[in-house]
Design an enzyme around this catalytic site. Structure first.
Site, PDB file in Angstrom:
ATOM      1  N   GLU A 116      55.701  98.766  76.471  1.00 31.08           N
ATOM      2  CA  GLU A 116      55.003 100.033  76.638  1.00 31.08           C
ATOM      3  C   GLU A 116      54.694 100.590  75.248  1.00 31.08           C
ATOM      4  OE1 GLU A 116      57.011 103.086  78.919  1.00 31.08           O
ATOM      5  OE2 GLU A 116      55.216 104.302  78.991  1.00 31.08           O
ATOM      6  N   ALA A 245      64.959 104.392  75.426  1.00 29.50           N
ATOM      7  CA  ALA A 245      65.176 103.259  76.311  1.00 29.50           C
ATOM      8  C   ALA A 245      63.881 102.957  77.044  1.00 29.50           C
ATOM      9  CB  ALA A 245      66.279 103.563  77.321  1.00 29.50           C
ATOM     10  N   MET A 246      63.872 101.829  77.786  1.00 34.62           N
ATOM     11  CA  MET A 246      62.644 101.408  78.451  1.00 34.62           C
ATOM     12  C   MET A 246      62.944 100.846  79.833  1.00 34.62           C
ATOM     13  SD  MET A 246      59.410 101.162  78.298  1.00 34.62           S
ATOM     14  CE  MET A 246      58.521 100.596  79.737  1.00 34.62           C
ATOM     15  N   ASN A 248      61.718  98.675  81.946  1.00 32.89           N
ATOM     16  CA  ASN A 248      61.209  97.391  82.435  1.00 32.89           C
ATOM     17  C   ASN A 248      61.839  97.024  83.772  1.00 32.89           C
ATOM     18  OD1 ASN A 248      60.141  97.047  79.654  1.00 32.89           O
ATOM     19  ND2 ASN A 248      62.324  96.795  79.201  1.00 32.89           N
ATOM     20  N   GLU A 281      65.951 106.066  83.201  1.00 33.62           N
ATOM     21  CA  GLU A 281      65.352 104.720  83.286  1.00 33.62           C
ATOM     22  C   GLU A 281      65.518 104.162  84.697  1.00 33.62           C
ATOM     23  OE1 GLU A 281      63.522 104.278  80.843  1.00 33.62           O
ATOM     24  OE2 GLU A 281      64.516 105.659  79.481  1.00 33.62           O
ATOM     25  N   HIS A 284      63.001 105.618  87.048  1.00 34.97           N
ATOM     26  CA  HIS A 284      61.653 105.076  86.858  1.00 34.97           C
ATOM     27  C   HIS A 284      61.355 103.940  87.840  1.00 34.97           C
ATOM     28  CE1 HIS A 284      59.527 107.026  83.635  1.00 34.97           C
ATOM     29  NE2 HIS A 284      60.398 106.748  82.682  1.00 34.97           N
ATOM     30  N   GLU A 303      56.355 110.230  83.527  1.00 40.18           N
ATOM     31  CA  GLU A 303      57.367 110.787  82.617  1.00 40.18           C
ATOM     32  C   GLU A 303      57.800 112.208  83.001  1.00 40.18           C
ATOM     33  OE1 GLU A 303      59.044 108.952  80.991  1.00 40.18           O
ATOM     34  OE2 GLU A 303      57.820 107.192  80.580  1.00 40.18           O
TER      35      GLU A 303
HETATM   36  N1  TRP Z   1      58.955 104.751  79.018  1.00 46.92           N
HETATM   37  C1  TRP Z   1      60.034 105.006  78.096  1.00 46.92           C
HETATM   38  C2  TRP Z   1      60.829 106.139  78.726  1.00 46.92           C
HETATM   39  O1  TRP Z   1      60.443 107.266  78.752  1.00 46.92           O
HETATM   40  C3  TRP Z   1      59.558 105.405  76.741  1.00 46.92           C
HETATM   41  C4  TRP Z   1      59.446 104.334  75.729  1.00 46.92           C
HETATM   42  C5  TRP Z   1      60.381 103.422  75.403  1.00 46.92           C
HETATM   43  C6  TRP Z   1      58.385 104.106  74.840  1.00 46.92           C
HETATM   44  N2  TRP Z   1      59.924 102.655  74.368  1.00 46.92           N
HETATM   45  C7  TRP Z   1      58.729 103.065  74.010  1.00 46.92           C
HETATM   46  C8  TRP Z   1      57.159 104.693  74.662  1.00 46.92           C
HETATM   47  C9  TRP Z   1      57.887 102.600  72.990  1.00 46.92           C
HETATM   48  C10 TRP Z   1      56.307 104.243  73.654  1.00 46.92           C
HETATM   49  C11 TRP Z   1      56.671 103.203  72.838  1.00 46.92           C
HETATM   50  O2  TRP Z   1      61.831 105.941  79.299  1.00 46.92           O
HETATM   51 ZN    ZN Z   2      60.528 107.751  80.865  1.00 49.61          ZN
END
Ligand code: TRP
Ligand code: ZN
Length: 827
Positions: A116, A245-246, A248, A281, A284, A303
């Protein structure tokens, strides 16, 4: 290049299935892709544009016929048949040299990804946009023992994700990792394996995150009716990560700072952040993954909603009143600040240069506030109905804010045309409230500027003895000026904007006695705290002008601090003096140019006066928290109050008690709290002790760097020193932020009159930009307040921004940020 919402066009091709093979190698990873494309009947085209950046194309074919097309700097344009076809490609990439931490990169010998928003195009050629969704099969070849991707593992190192997803949710991890494992059985009986993967040695720091994950899963079932949808949920902790964090699919990747915790290394605030981010996370999975965004202008769709959900979760787990005050503190410190300056933008922006620059407090925090208002306006039952409709109607789709609002209109019958302005108007609305009491009636008159927004203003009325004569009632503002009348035989005191019911700046006629009354009696924790805060701000403004510290304020605060019937966490929050940056903006909004040194001195005088006023009580307040250590909100609140008291005590005893607490601390909250108290009174020896205790612990060392800068009398001098420290590493985003985020947060230090703070910041950003443009751009917002300061400081800040702007080869990320900030010339 400017990207505009108005230019949105649907994709020319959809994808039926994606197959990826990775042959991992630090400098020469090969990525083989097989993608089944289908023409999109809604947007037929004889060409297909694939995104791709920094890829070495080895070979590519369409239906097994090699192609001769040559990629350009941003992708590959193909002439394609008018029927479904298979595109194959082999590319080479170099994860070991990827310091931007976007795409496939390496961190401490481990491979990981961050896709992302637009990182997948650095992995292979693909239509890298969220409205193209597909099921993925992934094979990972390499000698590393743990190889993970999205979905379920179908063979060792082979993964299949049945849920169609956009490329930004793709993830891959490979490394020599160990798991902290557990299970969760969903309410329909699905048995889910839970794993938190970490580097060897970190296994003993996963228990809290795992506990938070299980509570999040149960909460989402109970409150939103949402269940997990795969047989495994993996979390990986990574030391080098640009953000928190992310999410995925099935493979969340975390900045290790927001996973790893044990009492000796993490503070109560860290525990609370970990709980909130784990929840965020996980949530999400439904709000973001099952239902995603059509394009990046709709980012707040996932978000704002997911932040709102994680706030609800923390509020349920930890207590509503205190959580709301903390959220408002963050909102004002980050989002109001952003909205008052050159980086202001709507919750749904209409254009951008670099999408990474729009992961902002406005999208996240204000996005959550807008949903909070919506829930307040329609009521909790209607909100639940609307969310059920959202999940059933849009599951598996890539949606827009219009889709979201239509769901609410359909579920509630309410017209949301005017409410939708919250998504398109930038800036913090200013609301004024005046009152008139006559003939047994109270009339409240509210005003706002055009275009009028829908603003829910929750109020309550209190009788002179403190009894509540009107319980919380929501006034719905829809016009520029509106009056509301209430029966009131005796003149009541108005408690306004209870629970901070709307993200606005509310101004009322100055009435210190009423605020002192509300601080003593209000039943709503937010407005009660707010009364003390606004009193504190007016005291600070007067102290800056040379007045003594108001004894009325000292008495009121002392009474509250020593009132054992009140929640210690609430008392600790009330004892926190307004931050200098917040105060600087408050002064600027009232037409005064803030003087950072005078502000800092005034805040110090207030703390000193408070310490003297509370002198007889501080020993009690500094007493150890009873019971065995636990991370729960009750104990955390007691520790927070104790640490506040300790900081005040140090102003009287030169840090003697703080030194004892520091020497005996068995948890990081008290170790950091005592160290802070010592540094604030100039006892720096404890920082050396802390360094020798913790020099081998990366996360704890980040705290050491931050505390040294944050509490420095001369922050620029300390920063100049620290960046030569052997443990400083600008390429690690946590370490860079520990130093330069702290420099920006040390208000008087950053704004030192000779511009040394600005110069150091600009030097650091220029040096970091070629290495990691995303983090450089984010930290550059240190300069967003430029226009509120005096002419000399403004000139120095602009000189530094200009110096960054003319740096050859500047990234789009930093270039966009600096250009926006240079445009701000309000004074
Ligand atoms: N989607 C992630 C969150 O809000 C945000 C995020 C994680 C992100 N890594 C990133 C956004 C790198 C931009 C670039 O939980
Ligand atoms: Zn988020």
């Amino acid at each position: 290049m400017t990207v505009r919402l108005a230019d949105y066009a649907p994709p020319s091709h959809l994808i039926e299935h994606v197959d990826l093979s990775f042959r991992l190698d630090p400098q020469a990873t090969r990525v083989l892709s097989t993608i089944r494309f289908v023409p999109n009947p809604a947007a037929p085209s004889a060409t297909l544009r694939l995104n791709g950046e920094g890829l070495t194309l080895i070979a590519a074919s369409i239906d097994d016929a090699p192609i001769a097309d040559v990629p350009d700097a941003t992708g590959l344009s193909l002439t394609v048949p008018p029927h479904p076809f298979t595109f194959r490609a082999e590319v080479e990439i170099s994860p070991a040299t990827n310091t931007a931490l976007e795409g496939l990169y390496m961190s401490n010998g481990m491979y990981c990804t961050q896709c992302e928003a637009e990182g997948f195009r650095k992995i292979t050629f693909y239509p890298d946009r969220p409205d193209v969704m597909a099921p993925f099969r992934v094979r990972i070849e390499g000698d590393l023992p743990v190889r993970l991707s999205n979905g379920d593992e179908v063979a060792p190192g082979e993964w299949h994700d049945p849920w169609p997803k956009p490329a930004y949710l793709f993830a891959l991890v490979a490394g020599d990792l160990v798991a902290h494992s557990d299970r969760f059985v969903t309410r329909s009986g699905r048995d889910v394996a839970l794993n938190i993967w970490v580097r060897k040695g970190d296994e003993d720091r996963c228990a809290y995150a795992m506990d938070a994950l299980k509570r999040s899963m149960a909460w989402d079932e109970r409150v939103y009716g949402r269940e997990y949808d795969l047989s495994v949920f993996n979390i990986v902790a990574v030391d080098d990560f640009n953000m928190g964090a992310m999410e995925n699919k099935g493979l969340n990747i975390f900045n290790s700072k927001y996973v790893l915790a044990r009492p000796e290394t993490a503070t109560d605030e860290d525990f609370a952040r970990i709980e909130a981010i784990i929840a965020h996370e996980y949530f999400h999975n439904w709000t973001g993954n099952r239902i995603t965004c059509r394009d990046w202008f709709q980012l707040c769709l996932k978000e704002g909603l997911t932040v709102f959900r994680d706030q609800q979760f923390s509020s349920d787990e930890r207590g509503e009143g205190v959580k709301r005050i903390e959220d408002v503190l963050t909102l004002r410190a980050r989002q109001f600040r952003e909205d008052a300056g050159p980086l202001s933008h709507p919750v749904r922006p209409a254009e951008y240069e670099e999408i990474n620059n729009f992961y902002t407090a406005t999208i996240y925090e204000k996005g959550a506030e807008v949903i909070r208002m919506l829930r307040l306006l329609v009521g909790p039952e209607a909100y639940d109905r609307a969310l059920d409709l959202y999940f059933t109607r849009h599951d598996g789709q890539a949606c827009t804010i219009e889709d979201w609002l239509t769901v609410f209109e359909d579920a509630t019958g309410r017209d949301l045309t005017q409410f939708a302005r919250w998504y398109t108007e930038a800036g913090t609305p200013a609301v004024t409230m005046s009152e008139a009491w006559q003939d047994g009636k109270l009339t409240l008159t509210l005003t706002q500027a055009a275009p009028a927004m829908v603003i829910p203003v929750a109020i309550g009325l209190l009788a002179p003895d403190g009894a509540e004569v009107l319980p919380t009632t929501v006034l719905e503002m829809t016009e520029a000026e509106q009056s509301f009348t209430f029966d009131a035989p005796t003149r009541p005191v108005v408690s306004a904007l209870r629970g901070f019911s709307a993200p606005v700046l509310l101004s009322r006629p100055d009435a210190p006695e009423e605020r002192a009354f509300l601080l003593a009696h209000d039943s709503d924790p937010f407005t009660r705290w707010e009364a003390g805060r606004s009193l504190g701000k007016s005291v600070m403004a007067n102290v800056i002008l040379g007045d003594g510290v108001s004894t009325k304020w000292l008495d009121a605060l002392a009474r509250l601090t020593t009132d054992a019937s009140l929640d210690p966490a609430f008392r600790a929050l009330s004892l926190r003096l307004p931050a200098e940056d917040d105060m600087a903006r408050t002064l600027a909004a009232a037409g005064t140019v803030p003087d950072p040194e005078a502000l800092h001195a005034a805040r110090g005088r207030m703390a000193q006066a408070l310490a003297e006023r509370l002198a007889d009580d501080l020993a009690d307040l500094c007493a150890p928290v009873p019971g065995a250590w636990s991370p729960d909100a009750g104990q955390a609140g007691r520790r927070a109050l104790r640490m506040q008291a300790l900081a005040l005590h140090s102003r009287l005893d030169g840090g003697a008690v703080a030194q004892q607490v520091f020497d005996r601390a068995d948890n990081m909250t008290e170790e950091v709290g005592a160290l802070t108290a010592l540094l604030e009174v100039g006892v720096t020896a404890a920082a050396d002790t802390f360094l020798s205790r913790w020099r081998h612990d990366r996360l704890v060392m980040d705290k050491w760097f931050t505390l040294n800068v944050l509490h420095a009398k001369d922050a620029p001098a300390v920063v100049a020193d620290l960046i030569r420290h052997p443990l400083f590493d600008a390429a690690n985003p946590n370490r860079f932020r520990a130093v330069f985020g702290a420099l920006a947060a040390n208000h008087a230090g950053f704004h030192r009159a000779d511009g040394a703070g600005y110069r150091l910041m600009a030097d650091a950003l220029i040096a970091l930009d070629p290495v990691n443009p995303q983090t450089a751009a984010r930290v550059s917002s240190a300069f967003e307040g430029v226009a509120i300061y005096d002419a000399a400081r403004q000139a120095r800040m602009r000189e530094e921004l200009q110096r960054i702007a003319v740096t050859p080869g500047l990234s789009t990320d930093l270039r966009e940020m600096v250009a926006r900030m240079l445009k701000d010339r309000r004074n």
